[in-house]
Enzyme design. Structure first.
Site, short mmCIF file in Angstrom:
data_model
loop_
_atom_site.label_atom_id
_atom_site.label_comp_id
_atom_site.label_asym_id
_atom_site.label_seq_id
_atom_site.Cartn_x
_atom_site.Cartn_y
_atom_site.Cartn_z
N HIS A 61 0.86 -1.18 0.00
CA HIS A 61 0.00 0.00 0.00
C HIS A 61 0.90 1.23 0.00
CE1 HIS A 61 -3.55 -2.48 1.07
NE2 HIS A 61 -2.66 -3.17 1.77
N ASP A 150 -8.81 -5.40 -1.63
CA ASP A 150 -8.10 -5.67 -0.38
C ASP A 150 -8.40 -4.61 0.68
OD1 ASP A 150 -6.15 -6.89 1.40
OD2 ASP A 150 -4.97 -5.09 1.00
N HIS A 177 -9.36 -10.41 0.29
CA HIS A 177 -9.18 -10.24 1.73
C HIS A 177 -10.27 -11.04 2.43
CE1 HIS A 177 -8.18 -7.40 5.25
NE2 HIS A 177 -9.07 -8.25 5.71
N ASP A 303 2.23 -6.95 2.83
CA ASP A 303 1.08 -6.11 3.19
C ASP A 303 1.58 -4.81 3.82
OD1 ASP A 303 -1.49 -5.19 3.57
OD2 ASP A 303 -1.96 -6.53 5.24
#
Length: 423
Positions: A61, A150, A177, A303
């Site tokens: 991210h 996600d 997710h 992540d």
């Protein structure tokens, strides 16, 4: 040209593991052999170091657009190369959500200014509404490498089925997710004794494995490719293993944090250990490791989820979930998987290079003559303490101060040195 001398070259794709030299010419590997001589080449002495394909993270991210106070594509790329990564895949939970061709093209234009390979997925549903599918075909043609909502589980099974049918027609990957919000009292902390001590109801493990069971069976029925993100529970590993044995085209990933520390970290480290899905128990870690060993879990992904100090410096219940992970991923694998003998170094690198490349069909994740000159040099035996400050814009890591094995010395992307550890 660059000539790397005396490296232990490990390539999981070809199973090469030997001391040799490697010659880079432009963006490609020209030669791998013993005692290469090349006049005029920049010589890099790699004695005592491992030379591996550049790491690939299929789950990051970078927060741009919309949340650049947390991270930007540029600072995310800096964090990636410091961790040995030369290719990353950004998730779609930007603000606005990565749901349109125009936004996707803007993101790609920014990414092209960086010195590593930055890909992005588009959202499955428009603005993460969980109902209306995005234009998969147009987004794929514009450069989206896959589709994911996600951070927001798809609770509507019919929507997931339609998404998988669309994806199958395009041979596109859908990443999911898996946390059913109807089975969760509070996000970020595992339901049980630790959550109770924190005054929270917590997130049950059944919220993950029940939704995963539903989704892998829909993938089986549609024949589509489904990737289960950040698996955290022992039953989830069993569900994924069963689906693979059945013939479903499913894959799974695990994060370094989920195989390294348990839910007890929340009591000691507070909000930096608050994650979605949450850290679980010892028995879950054992199952995750078994899943890595037998191939049930295909990929290690970070992540990487940056938040500001101010956002994390609040009560546990109010803090956002997530931690940064690019700069500690390899070290955590070396410390918690390779050093105890759970995985060989070859197998660890496979989960972080050739396997994630295969997931998306990237021309990356391997070392071979004529192949891309994306690689890293690291010392697998060095012990270093995780610093308080990172190349990332954020510092929300539960591993700060911990002594971990391994040290990235150099990262090379497209034949250029993009990171050099001067320490």
């Amino acid at each position: 040209m660059k000539l790397i001398k005396n490296a232990r070259i490990i390539d999981p794709k070809s199973k090469l593991d030997r001391i040799a030299d490697l010659l880079i010419d432009g963006k490609k590997i020209k030669q791998i052999a013993e005692n290469i001589l090349s006049e005029g080449a920049e010589v890099i002495d790699a004695t005592g170091l491992v030379l591996a394909p550049g790491l690939i993270d299929v789950h990051v991210h970078f927060r741009e657009p919309g949340q650049t106070h947390k991270e930007t594509i540029h600072t995310g790329a800096k964090s990636a190369v410091a961790g040995g990564f030369t290719t990353v895949v950004m998730m779609a939970n930007t603000q606005p959500v990565m749901s349109t061709v125009g936004l996707l093209e803007e993101s790609q234009a920014i990414s092209q200014n960086e010195n590593i390979h930055i890909k992005t997925v588009a959202s499955i549903t428009k603005d993460f509404d969980g109902e209306k599918l995005t234009d998969f075909k147009a987004l794929q043609e514009a450069g989206a490498v896959g589709f994911s909502d996600d951070g927001i589980p798809l609770t509507n099974a019919g929507v997931l089925r339609r998404a998988l049918q669309e994806a199958r027609a395009l041979d596109a990957l859908v990443s999911i997710h898996e946390e059913d919000p109807n089975l969760i009292e509070s996000l970020g902390v595992n339901a049980g004794e630790v959550a109770h001590k924190c005054g929270l109801g917590g997130a049950t493990d059944v919220s993950e494995y029940s939704m995963l069971a539903r989704d892998v069976m829909i993938a089986y029925e549609t024949g589509a490719r489904l990737h289960a993100q950040h698996i955290s529970t022992a039953p989830s590993v069993e569900v994924l293993r069963f689906a693979k044995q059945l013939g479903a085209k499913v894959t799974g990933e695990v994060t370094p944090q989920h195989f390294s520390i348990t839910e007890n970290a929340v009591l000691d480290l507070g909000t930096n250990a608050k994650l979605n899905p949450p850290l679980r128990r010892d028995e879950d870690i054992k199952a995750l490791i078994k899943g890595l060993q037998d191939g049930t879990l295909d990929v290690i992904a970070t992540d990487h989820a940056p938040h500001t100090h101010e956002e994390k410096a609040v009560e546990l219940a109010q803090a956002p979930s997530g931690m940064i992970g690019l700069e500690t991923a390899l070290q955590l694998g070396l410390t918690h998987l390779v050093a105890p003998g759970h995985l060989s170094l070859m197998s660890l690198l496979e989960k972080m290079t050739s396997n994630p490349a295969s997931l998306y069909g990237f021309d990356a994740g391997y070392l071979a003559e004529g192949g891309p000159a994306d690689m890293l040099l690291f010392d697998p035996e060095a012990e270093t303490a995780v610093p308080e400050n990172f190349d990332s814009k954020a510092s929300n890591s539960p591993f700060v101060g911990q002594l971990l094995k391994g040290s990235v010395k150099m990262t090379i992307a497209d034949g250029e040195i993009v990171y050099r550890n001067e320490k």
